[in-house]
Design a protein around this motif. Sequence first.
Motif, PDB file in Angstrom:
ATOM      1  N   ASP A  24       0.833  -1.206   0.000  1.00  0.00           N
ATOM      2  CA  ASP A  24       0.000   0.000   0.000  1.00  0.00           C
ATOM      3  C   ASP A  24       0.868   1.257   0.000  1.00  0.00           C
ATOM      4  O   ASP A  24       0.650   2.187  -0.787  1.00  0.00           O
ATOM      5  CB  ASP A  24      -0.886   0.047   1.254  1.00  0.00           C
ATOM      6  CG  ASP A  24      -2.109  -0.833   1.156  1.00  0.00           C
ATOM      7  OD1 ASP A  24      -2.405  -1.322   0.059  1.00  0.00           O
ATOM      8  OD2 ASP A  24      -2.766  -1.028   2.188  1.00  0.00           O
ATOM      9  N   VAL A  25       1.840   1.281   0.915  1.00  0.00           N
ATOM     10  CA  VAL A  25       2.718   2.452   1.045  1.00  0.00           C
ATOM     11  C   VAL A  25       3.474   2.688  -0.255  1.00  0.00           C
ATOM     12  O   VAL A  25       3.586   3.830  -0.731  1.00  0.00           O
ATOM     13  CB  VAL A  25       3.699   2.262   2.223  1.00  0.00           C
ATOM     14  CG1 VAL A  25       4.665   3.443   2.306  1.00  0.00           C
ATOM     15  CG2 VAL A  25       2.944   2.111   3.533  1.00  0.00           C
ATOM     16  N   ASP A  26       3.979   1.615  -0.845  1.00  0.00           N
ATOM     17  CA  ASP A  26       4.725   1.720  -2.098  1.00  0.00           C
ATOM     18  C   ASP A  26       3.830   2.243  -3.219  1.00  0.00           C
ATOM     19  O   ASP A  26       4.200   3.151  -3.967  1.00  0.00           O
ATOM     20  CB  ASP A  26       5.291   0.348  -2.463  1.00  0.00           C
ATOM     21  CG  ASP A  26       6.289   0.409  -3.621  1.00  0.00           C
ATOM     22  OD1 ASP A  26       6.648   1.517  -4.059  1.00  0.00           O
ATOM     23  OD2 ASP A  26       6.700  -0.665  -4.085  1.00  0.00           O
ATOM     24  N   GLU A  27       2.627   1.692  -3.329  1.00  0.00           N
ATOM     25  CA  GLU A  27       1.737   2.071  -4.432  1.00  0.00           C
ATOM     26  C   GLU A  27       1.281   3.522  -4.320  1.00  0.00           C
ATOM     27  O   GLU A  27       1.270   4.255  -5.320  1.00  0.00           O
ATOM     28  CB  GLU A  27       0.529   1.129  -4.481  1.00  0.00           C
ATOM     29  CG  GLU A  27       0.873  -0.260  -4.973  1.00  0.00           C
ATOM     30  CD  GLU A  27      -0.358  -1.138  -5.156  1.00  0.00           C
ATOM     31  OE1 GLU A  27      -0.224  -2.202  -5.785  1.00  0.00           O
ATOM     32  OE2 GLU A  27      -1.445  -0.769  -4.657  1.00  0.00           O
ATOM     33  N   VAL A  28       0.887   3.961  -3.132  1.00  0.00           N
ATOM     34  CA  VAL A  28       0.408   5.340  -3.004  1.00  0.00           C
ATOM     35  C   VAL A  28       1.561   6.320  -3.199  1.00  0.00           C
ATOM     36  O   VAL A  28       1.375   7.426  -3.730  1.00  0.00           O
ATOM     37  CB  VAL A  28      -0.313   5.567  -1.655  1.00  0.00           C
ATOM     38  CG1 VAL A  28       0.657   5.690  -0.495  1.00  0.00           C
ATOM     39  CG2 VAL A  28      -1.215   6.797  -1.727  1.00  0.00           C
ATOM     40  N   THR A  29       2.769   5.920  -2.805  1.00  0.00           N
ATOM     41  CA  THR A  29       3.933   6.775  -3.039  1.00  0.00           C
ATOM     42  C   THR A  29       4.231   6.885  -4.528  1.00  0.00           C
ATOM     43  O   THR A  29       4.612   7.957  -5.021  1.00  0.00           O
ATOM     44  CB  THR A  29       5.160   6.240  -2.280  1.00  0.00           C
ATOM     45  OG1 THR A  29       4.861   6.188  -0.876  1.00  0.00           O
ATOM     46  CG2 THR A  29       6.372   7.144  -2.493  1.00  0.00           C
ATOM     47  N   GLN A  30       4.043   5.792  -5.280  1.00  0.00           N
ATOM     48  CA  GLN A  30       4.216   5.851  -6.732  1.00  0.00           C
ATOM     49  C   GLN A  30       3.261   6.860  -7.367  1.00  0.00           C
ATOM     50  O   GLN A  30       3.628   7.554  -8.328  1.00  0.00           O
ATOM     51  CB  GLN A  30       3.994   4.469  -7.349  1.00  0.00           C
ATOM     52  CG  GLN A  30       5.110   3.481  -7.120  1.00  0.00           C
ATOM     53  CD  GLN A  30       4.877   2.192  -7.884  1.00  0.00           C
ATOM     54  OE1 GLN A  30       4.698   2.196  -9.094  1.00  0.00           O
ATOM     55  NE2 GLN A  30       4.859   1.074  -7.170  1.00  0.00           N
ATOM     56  N   ILE A  31       2.044   6.932  -6.844  1.00  0.00           N
ATOM     57  CA  ILE A  31       1.084   7.905  -7.373  1.00  0.00           C
ATOM     58  C   ILE A  31       1.644   9.313  -7.242  1.00  0.00           C
ATOM     59  O   ILE A  31       1.594  10.121  -8.177  1.00  0.00           O
ATOM     60  CB  ILE A  31      -0.272   7.786  -6.650  1.00  0.00           C
ATOM     61  CG1 ILE A  31      -0.982   6.480  -7.046  1.00  0.00           C
ATOM     62  CG2 ILE A  31      -1.165   8.983  -6.970  1.00  0.00           C
ATOM     63  CD1 ILE A  31      -2.281   6.236  -6.316  1.00  0.00           C
ATOM     64  N   VAL A  32       2.205   9.615  -6.074  1.00  0.00           N
ATOM     65  CA  VAL A  32       2.758  10.947  -5.833  1.00  0.00           C
ATOM     66  C   VAL A  32       4.007  11.180  -6.681  1.00  0.00           C
ATOM     67  O   VAL A  32       4.176  12.247  -7.281  1.00  0.00           O
ATOM     68  CB  VAL A  32       3.063  11.119  -4.326  1.00  0.00           C
ATOM     69  CG1 VAL A  32       3.830  12.410  -4.068  1.00  0.00           C
ATOM     70  CG2 VAL A  32       1.762  11.108  -3.527  1.00  0.00           C
ATOM     71  N   GLU A  33       4.875  10.174  -6.756  1.00  0.00           N
ATOM     72  CA  GLU A  33       6.111  10.312  -7.528  1.00  0.00           C
ATOM     73  C   GLU A  33       5.841  10.580  -9.006  1.00  0.00           C
ATOM     74  O   GLU A  33       6.552  11.369  -9.646  1.00  0.00           O
ATOM     75  CB  GLU A  33       6.943   9.030  -7.406  1.00  0.00           C
ATOM     76  CG  GLU A  33       7.578   8.813  -6.043  1.00  0.00           C
ATOM     77  CD  GLU A  33       8.207   7.441  -5.916  1.00  0.00           C
ATOM     78  OE1 GLU A  33       9.091   7.280  -5.052  1.00  0.00           O
ATOM     79  OE2 GLU A  33       7.825   6.517  -6.678  1.00  0.00           O
ATOM     80  N   LYS A  34       4.810   9.932  -9.534  1.00  0.00           N
ATOM     81  CA  LYS A  34       4.587   9.967 -10.976  1.00  0.00           C
ATOM     82  C   LYS A  34       3.513  10.968 -11.400  1.00  0.00           C
ATOM     83  O   LYS A  34       3.177  11.054 -12.576  1.00  0.00           O
ATOM     84  CB  LYS A  34       4.255   8.556 -11.471  1.00  0.00           C
ATOM     85  CG  LYS A  34       5.417   7.597 -11.230  1.00  0.00           C
ATOM     86  CD  LYS A  34       5.158   6.194 -11.726  1.00  0.00           C
ATOM     87  CE  LYS A  34       6.363   5.301 -11.460  1.00  0.00           C
ATOM     88  NZ  LYS A  34       6.185   3.920 -11.954  1.00  0.00           N
ATOM     89  N   SER A  35       2.999  11.725 -10.449  1.00  0.00           N
ATOM     90  CA  SER A  35       2.045  12.789 -10.763  1.00  0.00           C
ATOM     91  C   SER A  35       2.800  14.077 -11.062  1.00  0.00           C
ATOM     92  O   SER A  35       3.868  14.335 -10.502  1.00  0.00           O
ATOM     93  CB  SER A  35       1.083  13.019  -9.590  1.00  0.00           C
ATOM     94  OG  SER A  35       0.272  11.885  -9.368  1.00  0.00           O
ATOM     95  N   GLY A  36       2.205  14.896 -11.930  1.00  0.00           N
ATOM     96  CA  GLY A  36       2.812  16.191 -12.199  1.00  0.00           C
ATOM     97  C   GLY A  36       2.775  17.080 -10.969  1.00  0.00           C
ATOM     98  O   GLY A  36       3.791  17.619 -10.524  1.00  0.00           O
ATOM     99  N   LYS A  37       1.586  17.232 -10.394  1.00  0.00           N
ATOM    100  CA  LYS A  37       1.385  17.969  -9.156  1.00  0.00           C
ATOM    101  C   LYS A  37       0.423  17.161  -8.295  1.00  0.00           C
ATOM    102  O   LYS A  37      -0.326  16.328  -8.809  1.00  0.00           O
ATOM    103  CB  LYS A  37       0.770  19.358  -9.425  1.00  0.00           C
ATOM    104  CG  LYS A  37       1.608  20.270 -10.302  1.00  0.00           C
ATOM    105  CD  LYS A  37       0.850  21.566 -10.580  1.00  0.00           C
ATOM    106  CE  LYS A  37       1.626  22.459 -11.530  1.00  0.00           C
ATOM    107  NZ  LYS A  37       0.866  23.690 -11.862  1.00  0.00           N
ATOM    108  N   THR A  38       0.427  17.423  -6.998  1.00  0.00           N
ATOM    109  CA  THR A  38      -0.510  16.725  -6.112  1.00  0.00           C
ATOM    110  C   THR A  38      -1.212  17.717  -5.194  1.00  0.00           C
ATOM    111  O   THR A  38      -0.610  18.671  -4.704  1.00  0.00           O
ATOM    112  CB  THR A  38       0.195  15.655  -5.249  1.00  0.00           C
ATOM    113  OG1 THR A  38       1.323  16.251  -4.590  1.00  0.00           O
ATOM    114  CG2 THR A  38       0.642  14.483  -6.101  1.00  0.00           C
ATOM    115  N   GLY A  39      -2.502  17.461  -4.990  1.00  0.00           N
ATOM    116  CA  GLY A  39      -3.289  18.201  -4.025  1.00  0.00           C
ATOM    117  C   GLY A  39      -3.916  17.216  -3.058  1.00  0.00           C
ATOM    118  O   GLY A  39      -4.228  16.073  -3.441  1.00  0.00           O
ATOM    119  N   VAL A  40      -4.077  17.612  -1.810  1.00  0.00           N
ATOM    120  CA  VAL A  40      -4.650  16.726  -0.802  1.00  0.00           C
ATOM    121  C   VAL A  40      -5.857  17.391  -0.152  1.00  0.00           C
ATOM    122  O   VAL A  40      -5.873  18.603   0.069  1.00  0.00           O
ATOM    123  CB  VAL A  40      -3.612  16.337   0.276  1.00  0.00           C
ATOM    124  CG1 VAL A  40      -2.480  15.547  -0.367  1.00  0.00           C
ATOM    125  CG2 VAL A  40      -3.038  17.562   0.994  1.00  0.00           C
TER     126      VAL A  40
END
Length: 345
Positions: A218-234
């Motif tokens: 889970d931690v790895d997958e959600v971190t990949q989302i952040v790594e591979k996104s142009g920008k992130t909002g929470v």
Amino acid sequence: MHLNVFTDNPTVPIDVKDRSVSELMDGMLKTGFQGRKLAESVQAWHNMLKQENMTVLMGLSGAMVPAGMRRVISYMIQERMIDCLVSTGANMFHDSHEALGKKHYVGSHLVDDENLFEHGVDRIYDVFAVEEEFRTADNLIADFAEEIGEISCSSREFMYLLGKELVRRGAAEDSIVVSAYRHNIPIFIPALSDSSIGIGLTIARRRGLKLDIDQIKDVDEVTQIVEKSGKTGVVYIGGGVPKNFIQQTEVIASILGMHIGGHDYAIQYTTDAPHWGGLSGCTFDEAVSWGKIAAQAKKVQVFVDATIALPIVAHALHEKCRELKRKAPIFNWKGPEGLDIDYRE
């Protein structure tokens, strides 16, 4: 420094007239206190959705589904106001429960709880539920897990399979889990064992099933989302585990040398206060010190009951985003090869 530095933006009293929710929010940008913060959160969320290559992650805690917020979250998924959901297991259990036709009930906090127990009724402040119906759902999850068989998977993969199963069973389309399945929105439950889903999987384990929910995956997958996104909002509804699970992605990515800088937008609706030292109430300014939120990020924290804020914010965004042609991220999970993200309308 001249006085007009502080006095060039006067407040404007709210007048009462015929107008939309979004127009009311725009008017409240010139008021004060949490009313203005609520309006600022709508403005920030709307601006966030207009950004190129933006991925929006939502953390969902608190008993939002029993309190009647499930269709709001489902709508946000369907309209791509959020792209990834990190939730408590309880909210997704209650959503699945309602998706299969069961209910939560309007109750009262002024009640004899011993009498409720004797009648098999559970209480969540002023909302009631039938314990026997919950136990039926627990066993349904256990049966479903046995059908899956002995696998190791992330909670995202498990929730995708559960969404597929709910669709097979004719579940309501306004379900959060079903909407996420239909729209390829990942759902992560980092503390899945701490819920009735965990109870169901424990029942299956006692029956001999060896199903492993890999929470480090889970931690790895959600971190990949952040790594591979142009920008992130929470966007955080409450705090708790979902908030930190999303926050720590920036720290992990930085340690791995993949992404540095922090989330670009940050919105939270919470009733927790920062001076107790807990993460649920800690400010986004504090998060800047950890590298979790970018120093230049648009940061809005609203100290409000989320059951008041969410319906208002959702209606305002519904009005503001009617003409918005957003390029939302499309996730392509490629097994051992990792994640690809493409942004499309």
